[in-house]
Scaffold this active site. Structure first.
Site, PDB file in Angstrom:
ATOM      1  N   GLU A 232      49.996  21.389  16.159  1.00 39.64           N
ATOM      2  CA  GLU A 232      50.312  21.476  17.587  1.00 39.64           C
ATOM      3  C   GLU A 232      51.724  20.956  17.886  1.00 39.64           C
ATOM      4  O   GLU A 232      52.368  21.392  18.839  1.00 39.64           O
ATOM      5  CB  GLU A 232      49.265  20.674  18.368  1.00 39.64           C
ATOM      6  CG  GLU A 232      49.110  21.115  19.797  1.00 39.64           C
ATOM      7  CD  GLU A 232      47.861  20.528  20.451  1.00 39.64           C
ATOM      8  OE1 GLU A 232      46.761  20.669  19.877  1.00 39.64           O
ATOM      9  OE2 GLU A 232      47.988  19.929  21.518  1.00 39.64           O
TER      10      GLU A 232
ATOM     11  N   HIS B 156      36.658  23.323  -6.442  1.00 39.59           N
ATOM     12  CA  HIS B 156      35.738  24.397  -6.843  1.00 39.59           C
ATOM     13  C   HIS B 156      35.735  25.541  -5.841  1.00 39.59           C
ATOM     14  O   HIS B 156      34.844  26.380  -5.857  1.00 39.59           O
ATOM     15  CB  HIS B 156      34.338  23.813  -7.049  1.00 39.59           C
ATOM     16  CG  HIS B 156      34.339  22.780  -8.132  1.00 39.59           C
ATOM     17  ND1 HIS B 156      34.153  23.079  -9.456  1.00 39.59           N
ATOM     18  CD2 HIS B 156      34.596  21.446  -8.076  1.00 39.59           C
ATOM     19  CE1 HIS B 156      34.258  21.964 -10.174  1.00 39.59           C
ATOM     20  NE2 HIS B 156      34.533  20.967  -9.358  1.00 39.59           N
TER      21      HIS B 156
ATOM     22  N   LYS C  52      44.314  26.881  28.235  1.00 37.96           N
ATOM     23  CA  LYS C  52      43.590  26.100  29.244  1.00 37.96           C
ATOM     24  C   LYS C  52      43.684  26.802  30.591  1.00 37.96           C
ATOM     25  O   LYS C  52      42.698  26.938  31.320  1.00 37.96           O
ATOM     26  CB  LYS C  52      44.207  24.699  29.376  1.00 37.96           C
ATOM     27  CG  LYS C  52      43.852  23.719  28.261  1.00 37.96           C
ATOM     28  CD  LYS C  52      44.363  22.315  28.620  1.00 37.96           C
ATOM     29  CE  LYS C  52      44.008  21.281  27.564  1.00 37.96           C
ATOM     30  NZ  LYS C  52      44.396  19.912  27.901  1.00 37.96           N
TER      31      LYS C  52
HETATM   32  O1  PA5 Z   1      47.554  16.907  21.859  1.00 37.83           O
HETATM   33  C1  PA5 Z   1      47.245  17.323  22.959  1.00 37.83           C
HETATM   34  O2  PA5 Z   1      47.900  17.042  23.973  1.00 37.83           O
HETATM   35  C2  PA5 Z   1      46.017  18.196  23.181  1.00 37.83           C
HETATM   36  O3  PA5 Z   1      45.474  18.709  22.041  1.00 37.83           O
HETATM   37  C3  PA5 Z   1      44.968  17.388  23.912  1.00 37.83           C
HETATM   38  O4  PA5 Z   1      44.601  16.270  23.149  1.00 37.83           O
HETATM   39  C4  PA5 Z   1      43.708  18.192  24.239  1.00 37.83           C
HETATM   40  O5  PA5 Z   1      44.032  19.426  24.790  1.00 37.83           O
HETATM   41  C5  PA5 Z   1      42.818  17.421  25.209  1.00 37.83           C
HETATM   42  O6  PA5 Z   1      43.548  17.113  26.360  1.00 37.83           O
HETATM   43  P1  PA5 Z   1      43.106  16.016  27.382  1.00 37.83           P
HETATM   44  O7  PA5 Z   1      43.157  14.681  26.717  1.00 37.83           O
HETATM   45  O8  PA5 Z   1      44.078  16.116  28.490  1.00 37.83           O
HETATM   46  O9  PA5 Z   1      41.731  16.372  27.814  1.00 37.83           O
END
Ligand code: PA5
Length: 470
Positions: free
Chosen positions: A296, A325, A439
């Site tokens: 990410e 394996h 989202k």
């Molecule tokens: O790294 C990030 O920002 C995202 O992956 C969030 O952790 C994830 O989308 C969850 O978001 P939130 O903590 O706002 O619910």
């Protein structure tokens, strides 16, 4: 606690070098030539510390009060509750899971209460209805504390989990429902903080400059860990220790900077897959945490100057020896598109001897008298040998043992490596527009107010043809 093994974790990059791995590797001269870029990246990260979305660099240093509050709250939870359930997704779930699995007993929830150091532990990091039903089948809601974790305070998955649980709690417990929910969220932004204030939930805050995937060392991860009686102070000390080890701009001294530079140079040669292969079941979910952090943070289509770039390395989660394996055939003989990071452990927390019992068959008997510890370590060395022999880039991180101090070090190592690599790639490491797009599309599809334009945009998309669905 004084009996922790507090030795440093080590980063061994021999097999990233031409002298060891052959043509695909790098020479020390190439690394020296990359030093200029590495120093620039180091300086950019250093200058950003504590600012904007780099608040995570301060976490080992600035949480004395919050740690005390967390420990006190955790103590009370351990006294009153038999189950502790995290409601959250992404960065709000993967860190708690990784630390739980690495430090706690591998069959923690199956242990009798007298042998567990805390309540049974579950993390609901999905919205599969079958999973929610399964959770409700195994917990006693009256004896459960729920920790709703969301930085944005609006993530559909987390808020859905919350709505379901809150409804059941209210029906079963009436006004006492609020004593079964702790909110971990932004101190002013989003919906969860509004709800928490209205309902009167105990609340912990996620600092503004700490994004989901960089949040394990703030209350997001610290509260669940403390509830499990994990020594969070030592975990933070481990992170601090690594942070100090990475305080120099010389990549031959700073392990996270060396790791970042090697990954960056590998990406430039088209090595677009990063495999993490720990040789420890306790670190299996650590690879999930890393996959989010790396994927990410670095998967971006624009650089900081607005130019199109489409960079990143696909993280692959693997487990030694299990995946020897299934996956290792591909890693050794498949395309030259991967960098493989093995993670080993010097001293496992237990030793299991392989007993005698097959003297008449020498090809089984050779195992007897050894330990499983020797076997797993030999298999790691053997895989490393096979990868290197076939010219595949690999490196190895060694943990003295798996404990709070080494896990703190490991997390800080990878967060810094990610920040340095993002700086080398000249991208915004800390945003996630691709995730936000998904989202927002979900909000639009479910009719959230304010997302009508997005809903129109989705509707105007070329319809799928049934010709191509067979
Ligand atoms: O790294 C990030 O920002 C995202 O992956 C969030 O952790 C994830 O989308 C969850 O978001 P939130 O903590 O706002 O619910």
């Amino acid at each position: 606690m004084s009996n922790y093994n507090k030795n440093p974790i080590t980063f061994d990059y021999n097999n990233m070098l031409k002298d060891y791995v052959g043509n695909d590797g790098f020479t020390v001269e190439e690394l020296k030539a990359a030093s200029k870029d590495a120093v620039k990246a180091f300086k950019a990260v250093k200058a950003g510390r504590g600012l904007n979305m780099m608040g995570w660099t301060d976490l080992p240093y600035n949480q004395k009060e919050v740690v005390a509050d967390i420990k006190q709250t955790a103590k009370e939870i351990r006294k009153k509750f038999d189950y502790f359930v995290v409601l959250g997704i992404g960065g709000s779930a993967l860190g708690p899971l990784a630390v739980f699995q690495s430090i706690c007993h591998l069959h923690y929830n199956d242990l009798p209460k007298s042998k567990r150091k805390g309540p049974k532990f579950y993390v609901e990091d999905n919205v599969d209805p079958e999973r929610m039903k399964a959770l409700l089948d195994v917990i006693d809601i009256k004896k459960t504390m729920f920790n709703v974790i969301t930085k944005s305070g609006s993530t559909s998955e987390t808020m859905t989990q919350y709505l379901i649980i809150n409804d059941i709690l209210k029906k079963e417990l009436g006004s006492d429902a609020k004593n079964h929910i702790i909110a971990t969220t932004s101190h002013e932004k989003g919906n969860l903080i509004k709800i928490a204030k209205e309902e009167g939930y105990k609340t912990f805050y996620i600092p503004d400059g700490v994004g989901g995937r960089f949040s394990e060392l703030c209350p997001v991860g610290l509260l669940p860990a403390a509830v499990l009686n994990i020594d969070i102070k030592t975990m933070l000390d481990g992170a601090k220790f690594m942070d100090k080890r990475c305080s120099k701009s010389d990549l031959f001294v700073n392990p996270a900077l060396m790791a970042a530079t090697l990954q960056y140079l590998s990406m430039k040669k088209g090595r677009n897959i990063s495999v993490m292969m720990p040789y420890a079941d306790g670190l299996k979910l650590f690879a999930d945490w890393y996959a989010q952090l790396w994927g990410e943070s670095l998967g971006k289509n624009k650089d900081l100057n607005g130019n199109s770039c489409n960079v990143g390395q696909t993280p692959v989660k693997s487990l030694g020896v299990t995946d020897q394996h299934s996956q290792v055939q591909l890693y050794t003989e498949g395309p030259f598109d991967k960098v493989i990071t093995l993670i080993g452990v010097d001293s496992y927390r237990t030793e299991v001897k392989i007993p005698n019992g097959c003297e008449s068959i020498p090809s089984v008997n050779f195992l007897c008298g050894h330990t499983m510890n020797e076997l797993i370590t030999s298999e790691m060395v053997a895989t490393e040998y096979a990868l290197t022999k076939s010219g595949k880039l690999n490196n190895r991180i060694m943990l003295p043992e798996i404990n709070e101090f080494s896990i703190g070090q490991l997390m800080m190592f990878f967060m810094l490596q990610t920040a340095y690599t993002g700086a080398l790639l000249n991208i915004d490491t800390f945003n996630q527009p691709g995730v936000e797009e998904g989202k927002n599309a979900t909000y639009a599809l479910l009719g959230r107010d304010g997302y009508q334009e997005k809903a129109k945009e989705i509707k105007s998309k070329k319809e799928k043809s049934t010709d191509y669905i067979i």
